[in-house]
Design a protein around this motif. Structure first.
Motif, PDB file in Angstrom:
ATOM      1  N   ASP A 224       0.827  -1.210   0.000  1.00 37.28           N
ATOM      2  CA  ASP A 224       0.000   0.000   0.000  1.00 37.28           C
ATOM      3  C   ASP A 224       0.862   1.262   0.000  1.00 37.28           C
ATOM      4  O   ASP A 224       0.469   2.287  -0.568  1.00 37.28           O
ATOM      5  N   ALA A 225       2.028   1.176   0.635  1.00 30.29           N
ATOM      6  CA  ALA A 225       2.939   2.326   0.632  1.00 30.29           C
ATOM      7  C   ALA A 225       3.381   2.646  -0.795  1.00 30.29           C
ATOM      8  O   ALA A 225       3.458   3.823  -1.187  1.00 30.29           O
ATOM      9  N   LEU A 226       3.643   1.611  -1.574  1.00 28.12           N
ATOM     10  CA  LEU A 226       4.054   1.824  -2.960  1.00 28.12           C
ATOM     11  C   LEU A 226       2.882   2.336  -3.805  1.00 28.12           C
ATOM     12  O   LEU A 226       3.058   3.236  -4.627  1.00 28.12           O
ATOM     13  N   ARG A 227       1.704   1.763  -3.597  1.00 34.37           N
ATOM     14  CA  ARG A 227       0.537   2.220  -4.362  1.00 34.37           C
ATOM     15  C   ARG A 227       0.253   3.692  -4.083  1.00 34.37           C
ATOM     16  O   ARG A 227      -0.039   4.474  -4.992  1.00 34.37           O
ATOM     17  N   PHE A 228       0.358   4.083  -2.812  1.00 34.44           N
ATOM     18  CA  PHE A 228       0.076   5.464  -2.431  1.00 34.44           C
ATOM     19  C   PHE A 228       1.085   6.421  -3.074  1.00 34.44           C
ATOM     20  O   PHE A 228       0.708   7.451  -3.641  1.00 34.44           O
ATOM     21  N   THR A 229       2.364   6.068  -2.986  1.00 33.38           N
ATOM     22  CA  THR A 229       3.398   6.934  -3.561  1.00 33.38           C
ATOM     23  C   THR A 229       3.240   7.038  -5.069  1.00 33.38           C
ATOM     24  O   THR A 229       3.368   8.128  -5.648  1.00 33.38           O
ATOM     25  N   ARG A 230       2.941   5.935  -5.726  1.00 30.86           N
ATOM     26  CA  ARG A 230       2.744   5.962  -7.176  1.00 30.86           C
ATOM     27  C   ARG A 230       1.565   6.871  -7.528  1.00 30.86           C
ATOM     28  O   ARG A 230       1.616   7.631  -8.502  1.00 30.86           O
ATOM     29  N   GLY A 231       0.531   6.822  -6.710  1.00 29.17           N
ATOM     30  CA  GLY A 231      -0.635   7.666  -6.950  1.00 29.17           C
ATOM     31  C   GLY A 231      -0.326   9.144  -6.809  1.00 29.17           C
ATOM     32  O   GLY A 231      -0.907   9.985  -7.508  1.00 29.17           O
ATOM     33  N   LEU A 232       0.594   9.480  -5.907  1.00 28.35           N
ATOM     34  CA  LEU A 232       0.973  10.883  -5.721  1.00 28.35           C
ATOM     35  C   LEU A 232       1.564  11.479  -6.993  1.00 28.35           C
ATOM     36  O   LEU A 232       1.490  12.698  -7.215  1.00 28.35           O
ATOM     37  N   PHE A 233       2.157  10.641  -7.808  1.00 27.05           N
ATOM     38  CA  PHE A 233       2.745  11.105  -9.068  1.00 27.05           C
ATOM     39  C   PHE A 233       1.770  10.965 -10.239  1.00 27.05           C
ATOM     40  O   PHE A 233       2.157  11.119 -11.398  1.00 27.05           O
ATOM     41  N   GLY A 234       0.506  10.675  -9.915  1.00 26.27           N
ATOM     42  CA  GLY A 234      -0.507  10.586 -10.962  1.00 26.27           C
ATOM     43  C   GLY A 234      -0.411   9.339 -11.805  1.00 26.27           C
ATOM     44  O   GLY A 234      -0.919   9.306 -12.930  1.00 26.27           O
ATOM     45  N   LYS A 235       0.234   8.315 -11.281  1.00 27.70           N
ATOM     46  CA  LYS A 235       0.400   7.074 -12.031  1.00 27.70           C
ATOM     47  C   LYS A 235      -0.702   6.079 -11.650  1.00 27.70           C
ATOM     48  O   LYS A 235      -1.077   5.964 -10.479  1.00 27.70           O
ATOM     49  N   ARG A 236      -1.193   5.358 -12.619  1.00 30.95           N
ATOM     50  CA  ARG A 236      -2.185   4.310 -12.351  1.00 30.95           C
ATOM     51  C   ARG A 236      -1.519   3.128 -11.650  1.00 30.95           C
ATOM     52  O   ARG A 236      -0.323   2.883 -11.812  1.00 30.95           O
ATOM     53  N   ASN A 237      -2.323   2.398 -10.919  1.00 30.16           N
ATOM     54  CA  ASN A 237      -1.803   1.215 -10.253  1.00 30.16           C
ATOM     55  C   ASN A 237      -1.294   0.214 -11.286  1.00 30.16           C
ATOM     56  O   ASN A 237      -1.949  -0.031 -12.305  1.00 30.16           O
ATOM     57  N   ASP A 238      -0.111  -0.328 -11.029  1.00 31.64           N
ATOM     58  CA  ASP A 238       0.515  -1.281 -11.958  1.00 31.64           C
ATOM     59  C   ASP A 238       1.048  -2.445 -11.126  1.00 31.64           C
ATOM     60  O   ASP A 238       2.226  -2.452 -10.722  1.00 31.64           O
ATOM     61  N   PRO A 239       0.200  -3.436 -10.838  1.00 32.37           N
ATOM     62  CA  PRO A 239       0.615  -4.553  -9.968  1.00 32.37           C
ATOM     63  C   PRO A 239       1.862  -5.272 -10.450  1.00 32.37           C
ATOM     64  O   PRO A 239       2.703  -5.657  -9.638  1.00 32.37           O
ATOM     65  N   ALA A 240       2.002  -5.454 -11.751  1.00 25.59           N
ATOM     66  CA  ALA A 240       3.167  -6.173 -12.280  1.00 25.59           C
ATOM     67  C   ALA A 240       4.452  -5.401 -12.001  1.00 25.59           C
ATOM     68  O   ALA A 240       5.478  -5.987 -11.620  1.00 25.59           O
ATOM     69  N   LEU A 241       4.420  -4.078 -12.175  1.00 27.90           N
ATOM     70  CA  LEU A 241       5.602  -3.261 -11.923  1.00 27.90           C
ATOM     71  C   LEU A 241       5.974  -3.279 -10.449  1.00 27.90           C
ATOM     72  O   LEU A 241       7.154  -3.454 -10.091  1.00 27.90           O
ATOM     73  N   LEU A 242       4.966  -3.130  -9.578  1.00 27.03           N
ATOM     74  CA  LEU A 242       5.244  -3.111  -8.140  1.00 27.03           C
ATOM     75  C   LEU A 242       5.795  -4.463  -7.682  1.00 27.03           C
ATOM     76  O   LEU A 242       6.701  -4.510  -6.841  1.00 27.03           O
ATOM     77  N   LYS A 243       5.270  -5.527  -8.241  1.00 27.01           N
ATOM     78  CA  LYS A 243       5.795  -6.858  -7.902  1.00 27.01           C
ATOM     79  C   LYS A 243       7.248  -6.981  -8.331  1.00 27.01           C
ATOM     80  O   LYS A 243       8.098  -7.491  -7.583  1.00 27.01           O
ATOM     81  N   SER A 244       7.566  -6.488  -9.526  1.00 18.97           N
ATOM     82  CA  SER A 244       8.934  -6.552 -10.031  1.00 18.97           C
ATOM     83  C   SER A 244       9.886  -5.786  -9.122  1.00 18.97           C
ATOM     84  O   SER A 244      10.984  -6.276  -8.797  1.00 18.97           O
ATOM     85  N   ILE A 245       9.486  -4.580  -8.703  1.00 16.67           N
ATOM     86  CA  ILE A 245      10.339  -3.775  -7.824  1.00 16.67           C
ATOM     87  C   ILE A 245      10.562  -4.474  -6.495  1.00 16.67           C
ATOM     88  O   ILE A 245      11.700  -4.562  -5.997  1.00 16.67           O
TER      89      ILE A 245
END
Length: 308
Positions: free
Chosen positions: A97-118
């Motif tokens: 959720d920390a990653l989803r929230f930060t990604r959202g702050l930059f106006g980026k859509r949720n990307d489960p595959a990218l977050l999993k990779s990171i």
């Protein structure tokens, strides 16, 4: 290779008159690791803060990916990831959720595959549903890096990323940084651990009192400014260095019965052959001889002391 980050004539003076940066010029190529070294208060954090848009410069400019950090703030900031020295995480938030929230702050859509990779690259995937307060200090630092990467920046600032962690974890973090570079991320690293810069940096910058003293390839710097020392252990102690050896500027340690000769590592003539001949003329009998190449730490300390 094109510069991803360009700093020109950057200065910062605070209201009280303190000048934190003095006419700094710097270009960083895409895909390289630059280690920025300097004592406390040298201006490292101020420089990073200006580039990241957290502090306003008194004069000069900085551009990231061709975007001015002031005039084109949104575009420039979207290319930057910042990992601060202080660990500041929402304790009850899960890692994912920390990653989803930060990604959202930059106006980026949720990307489960990218977050999993990171998270997989940072060995955090199995901790994705854990609350950050449940993590060790080392894992929290990895979460900070993951948060900084989740909006897909091209430039990553790491401010003392291994401060306060043990040696084993520090080396694991070095592996993470090398992998990030392999993925094409440009990394600017500030550190107090000179061995860290020596281990992973492509280039080294030294800053003191707000002035950037130099920026140079690590290997070139060590070759150009490095010295070698030859330590000659004697069979018998000396009361004084013989007059016939005075031209070598030798240091003598009575405790270890050792003469130390310092010479330029890349010099055409080291003087070693003539030194051995003169040692023999002086009637000195050698027990052992060893040589040592100066480290990046030796060079850094010498640079800082020269400018004091």
């Amino acid at each position: 290779m094109a510069a991803i980050l360009s700093v020109q004539n950057l200065s910062k003076q605070y209201d009280g008159g303190f000048q934190a940066l003095k006419n700094v010029n710097l270009e960083i190529d895409e895909g390289e690791i630059l280690a920025l070294l300097g004592p406390n208060g040298a201006g490292k954090t101020t420089l990073i803060s200006i580039i990241c848009g957290l502090v306003k410069a008194s004069s000069g400019s900085a551009r990231v990916g061709g975007f001015d950090v002031v005039g084109d703030f949104r575009q420039a900031r979207s290319l930057i990831g910042l990992v601060p020295q202080e660990i500041a995480l929402e304790p009850f938030q899960t890692v994912i959720d920390a990653l989803r929230f930060t990604r959202g702050l930059f106006g980026k859509r949720n990307d489960p595959a990218l977050l999993k990779s990171i998270l997989e690259k940072l060995s955090l995937w199995d901790k994705r549903d854990a609350k950050t307060m449940e993590l060790s200090g080392g894992m929290k630092r990895r979460v900070l890096i993951a948060k900084a990467l989740c909006h897909e920046p091209r430039v990553l600032f790491l401010d003392e990323p291994t401060a306060g962690v043990d040696v084993e974890l520090r080396k694991e973090m070095w592996d993470v940084v090398r992998q990030l570079k392999a993925d094409g991320v440009t990394i600017i690293l500030t550190t107090h651990y000179i061995e860290e810069a020596e281990a992973i940096a492509d280039r080294v910058g030294v800053i003191r009192d707000g002035e950037l003293l130099l920026v140079e390839k690590k290997e070139t710097l060590m070759q150009r400014m490095g010295k070698r020392q030859m330590r000659v252990e004697l069979m018998q102690p000396l009361d004084a260095i013989p007059d016939g050896l005075s031209r070598y500027n030798l240091d003598y340690s009575a405790d270890t019965q050792t003469l130390v000769y310092t010479y330029e590592a890349n010099g055409e003539r080291t003087g070693i052959a003539s030194l051995f001949a003169d040692l023999s003329k002086a009637g000195l009998i050698l027990r052992d001889v060893e040589t040592r190449q100066s480290s990046l730490e030796d060079i850094f300390v010498g640079l800082v002391e020269d400018k004091s």
